[in-house]
Design a protein around this motif. Structure first.
Motif, short mmCIF file in Angstrom:
data_model
loop_
_atom_site.label_atom_id
_atom_site.label_comp_id
_atom_site.label_asym_id
_atom_site.label_seq_id
_atom_site.Cartn_x
_atom_site.Cartn_y
_atom_site.Cartn_z
N LYS A 131 1.17 -1.22 -0.05
CA LYS A 131 0.29 -0.49 -0.17
C LYS A 131 0.83 1.32 0.19
O LYS A 131 1.07 2.53 1.05
CB LYS A 131 -1.22 0.10 1.35
N TYR A 132 1.31 1.88 -1.37
CA TYR A 132 3.03 2.47 -1.85
C TYR A 132 1.87 3.91 -0.87
O TYR A 132 2.72 4.48 -0.08
CB TYR A 132 2.31 2.81 -3.47
N PHE A 133 0.55 4.47 -1.22
CA PHE A 133 0.15 6.08 -0.63
C PHE A 133 0.32 6.05 0.86
O PHE A 133 0.99 6.93 1.70
CB PHE A 133 -1.32 5.92 -0.81
N PHE A 134 0.43 5.30 2.14
CA PHE A 134 -0.08 5.27 3.59
C PHE A 134 1.66 5.40 3.79
O PHE A 134 1.96 5.68 4.79
CB PHE A 134 -0.73 4.66 3.82
N SER A 135 2.66 4.31 3.00
CA SER A 135 3.93 4.28 3.27
C SER A 135 4.95 5.78 3.45
O SER A 135 5.50 5.47 5.06
CB SER A 135 4.41 3.13 2.39
N PHE A 136 4.83 6.45 2.37
CA PHE A 136 5.69 7.66 2.80
C PHE A 136 5.05 8.92 4.79
O PHE A 136 6.09 8.43 5.47
CB PHE A 136 5.29 8.56 1.99
N PRO A 137 4.23 8.64 4.80
CA PRO A 137 3.88 9.25 6.38
C PRO A 137 3.86 8.41 7.49
O PRO A 137 4.33 8.25 8.44
CB PRO A 137 2.18 9.74 5.62
N LEU A 190 -5.69 2.56 -6.06
CA LEU A 190 -5.39 1.03 -5.72
C LEU A 190 -4.47 0.57 -4.40
O LEU A 190 -4.09 1.13 -4.19
CB LEU A 190 -5.40 0.74 -7.50
N SER A 191 -3.82 -0.37 -5.15
CA SER A 191 -2.41 -0.32 -4.07
C SER A 191 -1.87 -1.40 -5.52
O SER A 191 -1.85 -1.75 -6.79
CB SER A 191 -2.93 -1.49 -3.32
N ILE A 192 -0.04 -1.27 -4.55
CA ILE A 192 0.61 -1.86 -5.91
C ILE A 192 0.67 -3.44 -6.74
O ILE A 192 0.02 -3.16 -7.76
CB ILE A 192 2.09 -1.90 -5.47
N PRO A 193 -0.61 -4.22 -5.65
CA PRO A 193 -0.81 -5.73 -6.72
C PRO A 193 -1.79 -5.32 -7.08
O PRO A 193 -1.52 -5.87 -7.71
CB PRO A 193 -0.65 -6.29 -4.88
N VAL A 194 -2.84 -5.01 -6.66
CA VAL A 194 -3.76 -4.65 -7.48
C VAL A 194 -3.55 -3.78 -9.12
O VAL A 194 -3.76 -4.85 -10.24
CB VAL A 194 -5.09 -4.04 -7.55
N GLY A 195 -2.95 -3.01 -8.81
CA GLY A 195 -2.76 -2.17 -10.23
C GLY A 195 -1.37 -3.46 -11.30
O GLY A 195 -1.43 -2.95 -12.34
N PHE A 236 5.92 -4.10 -7.21
CA PHE A 236 5.36 -3.97 -8.11
C PHE A 236 5.62 -5.17 -9.26
O PHE A 236 4.78 -5.68 -9.89
CB PHE A 236 5.13 -2.19 -9.12
N PHE A 237 6.80 -4.98 -9.13
CA PHE A 237 7.52 -6.05 -9.95
C PHE A 237 7.68 -7.80 -9.93
O PHE A 237 7.40 -8.43 -10.35
CB PHE A 237 9.36 -6.23 -10.09
N PHE A 238 7.33 -7.57 -7.52
CA PHE A 238 7.49 -9.18 -7.74
C PHE A 238 5.47 -9.24 -8.36
O PHE A 238 5.54 -10.09 -8.00
CB PHE A 238 7.63 -8.80 -6.48
N PHE A 239 5.08 -8.25 -7.69
CA PHE A 239 3.77 -9.30 -8.16
C PHE A 239 3.20 -8.91 -9.42
O PHE A 239 2.45 -9.74 -9.86
CB PHE A 239 1.93 -7.65 -7.60
#
Length: 167
Positions: free
Chosen positions: A16-22, A122-127, A46-49
């Protein structure tokens, strides 16, 4: 202790990329640590998923074809529409309400919608899954997604520089 924080943020950014920086700033990482770990985690995730999705799509397609052949008669009745659709899929296109909706969404938003929305909405896995499923043949799809991940990180850093009280 610091290694656990970095690993935690790395894994969080991969999902979940969006929440990781805060989150990285809240747990005590400085700006540069947070930015680098979030970027590496997002791109690695991203590469893994993306490649895991390709494997799951291939396995799923072969599994459902095999399942339609070996299913008992009572289960074939439940799987009738799916197995019939799979067997006729090679010869004739079939449109349902869901497939028409997917075509409409794909035409309205397309590759750019997936690329821009994946790290944030979305999230990295869904994208990664959607990109692999629908745009794996597109020449620069992976590059576009990486640019999107880096662009969102640049936006996050700009917000922190504009509003320094947030960090």
């Amino acid at each position: 202790m610091m290694a656990l924080k970095l690993l935690n943020v790395f894994l969080f950014a991969a999902v979940k990329y969006f929440f990781s920086f805060p989150y990285a700033l809240l747990i005590g990482l400085n700006f540069f640590q947070a930015m680098s770990v979030v970027l590496v985690g997002g791109i690695s995730g991203f590469f893994f998923f993306y490649y895991l999705s390709g494997l799951l799509i291939r396995v799923g397609n072969s599994f459902y074809r095999y399942l339609c052949h070996i299913a008992p008669e009572f289960a074939k009745e439940q799987l009738r529409f799916f197995c019939k659709l799979r067997s006729e899929n090679d010869t004739k296109s079939r449109f349902s309400r869901k497939s028409r909706w997917l075509v409409k969404i794909k035409k309205q938003y397309g590759l750019w919608g997936i690329v821009i929305a994946s790290p944030v909405l979305l999230s990295i896995p869904v994208g990664a899954f959607l990109l692999k499923k629908y745009y794996s043949g597109t020449k620069y799809a992976i590059s576009y997604m990486i640019i999107s991940i880096v662009g969102w990180a640049a936006l996050f850093s700009a917000i922190v520089f504009i509003f320094p009280g947030l960090a």
